[in-house]
Design a protein around this motif. Sequence first.
Motif, PDB file in Angstrom:
ATOM      1  N   PHE A  31      63.260 -28.747  54.333  1.00 18.62           N
ATOM      2  CA  PHE A  31      62.432 -27.610  54.738  1.00 18.62           C
ATOM      3  C   PHE A  31      62.000 -27.782  56.177  1.00 18.62           C
ATOM      4  O   PHE A  31      61.997 -28.882  56.721  1.00 18.62           O
ATOM      5  N   THR A  32      61.640 -26.668  56.764  1.00 21.29           N
ATOM      6  CA  THR A  32      61.005 -26.634  58.079  1.00 21.29           C
ATOM      7  C   THR A  32      59.763 -25.788  57.928  1.00 21.29           C
ATOM      8  O   THR A  32      59.795 -24.725  57.298  1.00 21.29           O
ATOM      9  N   THR A  33      58.649 -26.253  58.467  1.00 17.97           N
ATOM     10  CA  THR A  33      57.386 -25.515  58.379  1.00 17.97           C
ATOM     11  C   THR A  33      56.513 -25.906  59.562  1.00 17.97           C
ATOM     12  O   THR A  33      56.906 -26.724  60.397  1.00 17.97           O
ATOM     13  N   ARG A  34      55.351 -25.332  59.594  1.00 16.79           N
ATOM     14  CA  ARG A  34      54.360 -25.710  60.609  1.00 16.79           C
ATOM     15  C   ARG A  34      53.242 -26.469  59.928  1.00 16.79           C
ATOM     16  O   ARG A  34      52.947 -26.259  58.760  1.00 16.79           O
ATOM     17  N   GLY A  35      52.635 -27.341  60.688  1.00 11.88           N
ATOM     18  CA  GLY A  35      51.521 -28.111  60.170  1.00 11.88           C
ATOM     19  C   GLY A  35      50.601 -28.488  61.309  1.00 11.88           C
ATOM     20  O   GLY A  35      50.634 -27.881  62.384  1.00 11.88           O
ATOM     21  N   ALA A  36      49.796 -29.516  61.054  1.00 16.81           N
ATOM     22  CA  ALA A  36      48.848 -29.959  62.065  1.00 16.81           C
ATOM     23  C   ALA A  36      48.756 -31.480  62.068  1.00 16.81           C
ATOM     24  O   ALA A  36      48.822 -32.119  61.018  1.00 16.81           O
ATOM     25  N   LEU A  37      48.601 -32.014  63.255  1.00 19.63           N
ATOM     26  CA  LEU A  37      48.402 -33.450  63.451  1.00 19.63           C
ATOM     27  C   LEU A  37      47.284 -33.614  64.467  1.00 19.63           C
ATOM     28  O   LEU A  37      47.398 -33.129  65.599  1.00 19.63           O
ATOM     29  N   ASP A  38      46.216 -34.225  64.039  1.00 22.55           N
ATOM     30  CA  ASP A  38      45.066 -34.488  64.905  1.00 22.55           C
ATOM     31  C   ASP A  38      44.569 -33.227  65.614  1.00 22.55           C
ATOM     32  O   ASP A  38      44.256 -33.238  66.798  1.00 22.55           O
ATOM     33  N   LYS A  43      55.531 -28.490  64.580  1.00 22.06           N
ATOM     34  CA  LYS A  43      56.645 -28.058  63.741  1.00 22.06           C
ATOM     35  C   LYS A  43      57.107 -29.285  62.961  1.00 22.06           C
ATOM     36  O   LYS A  43      57.171 -30.391  63.506  1.00 22.06           O
ATOM     37  N   LEU A  44      57.420 -29.083  61.706  1.00 24.14           N
ATOM     38  CA  LEU A  44      57.804 -30.194  60.842  1.00 24.14           C
ATOM     39  C   LEU A  44      59.118 -29.859  60.145  1.00 24.14           C
ATOM     40  O   LEU A  44      59.236 -28.803  59.521  1.00 24.14           O
ATOM     41  N   HIS A  45      60.091 -30.745  60.280  1.00 22.71           N
ATOM     42  CA  HIS A  45      61.382 -30.600  59.609  1.00 22.71           C
ATOM     43  C   HIS A  45      61.630 -31.900  58.854  1.00 22.71           C
ATOM     44  O   HIS A  45      61.685 -32.976  59.462  1.00 22.71           O
ATOM     45  N   LEU A  46      61.748 -31.804  57.535  1.00 27.21           N
ATOM     46  CA  LEU A  46      61.889 -33.007  56.712  1.00 27.21           C
ATOM     47  C   LEU A  46      63.062 -33.859  57.160  1.00 27.21           C
ATOM     48  O   LEU A  46      62.930 -35.084  57.273  1.00 27.21           O
ATOM     49  N   ALA A  47      64.213 -33.260  57.440  1.00 29.24           N
ATOM     50  CA  ALA A  47      65.390 -34.037  57.845  1.00 29.24           C
ATOM     51  C   ALA A  47      65.104 -34.872  59.094  1.00 29.24           C
ATOM     52  O   ALA A  47      65.554 -36.021  59.189  1.00 29.24           O
ATOM     53  N   THR A  96      46.527 -22.336  54.956  1.00 27.02           N
ATOM     54  CA  THR A  96      47.090 -21.844  56.211  1.00 27.02           C
ATOM     55  C   THR A  96      47.115 -22.967  57.243  1.00 27.02           C
ATOM     56  O   THR A  96      46.327 -23.924  57.167  1.00 27.02           O
ATOM     57  N   VAL A  97      47.995 -22.831  58.205  1.00 25.17           N
ATOM     58  CA  VAL A  97      48.075 -23.822  59.275  1.00 25.17           C
ATOM     59  C   VAL A  97      46.743 -23.896  60.018  1.00 25.17           C
ATOM     60  O   VAL A  97      46.272 -24.982  60.361  1.00 25.17           O
ATOM     61  N   GLU A  98      46.125 -22.746  60.226  1.00 25.05           N
ATOM     62  CA  GLU A  98      44.845 -22.723  60.940  1.00 25.05           C
ATOM     63  C   GLU A  98      43.788 -23.558  60.213  1.00 25.05           C
ATOM     64  O   GLU A  98      43.003 -24.265  60.839  1.00 25.05           O
ATOM     65  N   ARG A  99      43.772 -23.480  58.907  1.00 22.67           N
ATOM     66  CA  ARG A  99      42.814 -24.280  58.130  1.00 22.67           C
ATOM     67  C   ARG A  99      43.169 -25.765  58.213  1.00 22.67           C
ATOM     68  O   ARG A  99      42.302 -26.627  58.274  1.00 22.67           O
ATOM     69  N   LEU A 100      44.458 -26.057  58.216  1.00 23.63           N
ATOM     70  CA  LEU A 100      44.908 -27.444  58.261  1.00 23.63           C
ATOM     71  C   LEU A 100      44.660 -28.099  59.623  1.00 23.63           C
ATOM     72  O   LEU A 100      44.562 -29.321  59.710  1.00 23.63           O
ATOM     73  N   VAL A 101      44.541 -27.293  60.673  1.00 27.73           N
ATOM     74  CA  VAL A 101      44.254 -27.847  61.994  1.00 27.73           C
ATOM     75  C   VAL A 101      42.944 -28.641  61.949  1.00 27.73           C
ATOM     76  O   VAL A 101      42.889 -29.795  62.373  1.00 27.73           O
ATOM     77  N   LYS A 111      45.692 -39.118  61.637  1.00 30.66           N
ATOM     78  CA  LYS A 111      46.647 -40.209  61.433  1.00 30.66           C
ATOM     79  C   LYS A 111      47.972 -39.792  60.807  1.00 30.66           C
ATOM     80  O   LYS A 111      48.919 -40.569  60.818  1.00 30.66           O
ATOM     81  N   PHE A 112      48.047 -38.592  60.247  1.00 33.54           N
ATOM     82  CA  PHE A 112      49.305 -38.109  59.681  1.00 33.54           C
ATOM     83  C   PHE A 112      49.278 -36.584  59.663  1.00 33.54           C
ATOM     84  O   PHE A 112      48.233 -35.964  59.782  1.00 33.54           O
ATOM     85  N   THR A 113      50.465 -36.008  59.513  1.00 31.94           N
ATOM     86  CA  THR A 113      50.609 -34.554  59.533  1.00 31.94           C
ATOM     87  C   THR A 113      50.293 -33.956  58.171  1.00 31.94           C
ATOM     88  O   THR A 113      50.681 -34.500  57.138  1.00 31.94           O
ATOM     89  N   VAL A 114      49.590 -32.837  58.187  1.00 30.85           N
ATOM     90  CA  VAL A 114      49.422 -32.015  56.986  1.00 30.85           C
ATOM     91  C   VAL A 114      50.076 -30.677  57.312  1.00 30.85           C
ATOM     92  O   VAL A 114      49.930 -30.162  58.417  1.00 30.85           O
TER      93      VAL A 114
END
Length: 182
Positions: A31-38, A43-47, A96-101, A111-114
Motif C-alpha cells: 500500500f501507499t498512504t500518507r501519515g505523520a512522523l514527528d 508519504k508511506l509505501h510499504l515496499a 485522518t492524517v491531520e489528526r495523526l500529525v 519516534k515512528f510513523t503513524v
Amino acid sequence: MRLRPFLAAAAIAIALPATAALSPGQKAPDFTTRGALDGNIVKLHLADELRKGPVVLYFFPAAYTGGCNQEAHDFSEAMPQFKAAGATVIGMSTDTVERLVKFSKEKCAGKFTVASAGPRVVKAYDVALDRMIPDVETKQLRAVTNRTSYVIARDGKITFVHSNLSAADHVRLTLDAVRALK
C-alpha cells in the motif's frame, strides 16, 4: 434452561479476541498512504519500508483513546530495541492524517510513523472492527480498526500476527517476533 449453554457460548465468543484473516506465511498487501512522523506529513509505501528491513505494522482503533495512547507510548519507548533489531514500526488507524500529525508528536514522541488506513488497506489486512465510534471532531460515527499487529519480513511475508483489543502485549510480542527473524 436450554438457553444457558447458548448464552454462555455467546458470551465467551464476544469476550474472545478477534483474529486476523491474514496468517503467517501470507504475502502482506502492499500500500501507499500518507501519515505523520514527528508532526510532519509523510508519504508511506510499504515496499519502500521493507527494503530497509522487517516492518512491524500495527493497527489501532483510534488516536487519543486510552489503549491507543498507551500503545503508542509503549512502542515509542521500545524504539531503540526495534531499531537494534533492524525493524521499522508503523502504526495505522482510520484517523485522518491531520489528526495523526498531532498524535505522532504527542503520543508517539516523534519516534515512528503513524498512517491513515483507508478502506482498501483495512479490507486487505482484514482489520475492520465491527463497531462504530463517535469521531471527536465531527461527532459523526466512523469505522475503526481492530488492534492487530503484524510482523512482516523483508521479503514481504507475514511472520507473526497478534490480534487483541488489549494493548498490553503487542509491543513485547512483536519485538520478540522481530528478534526471532535474525
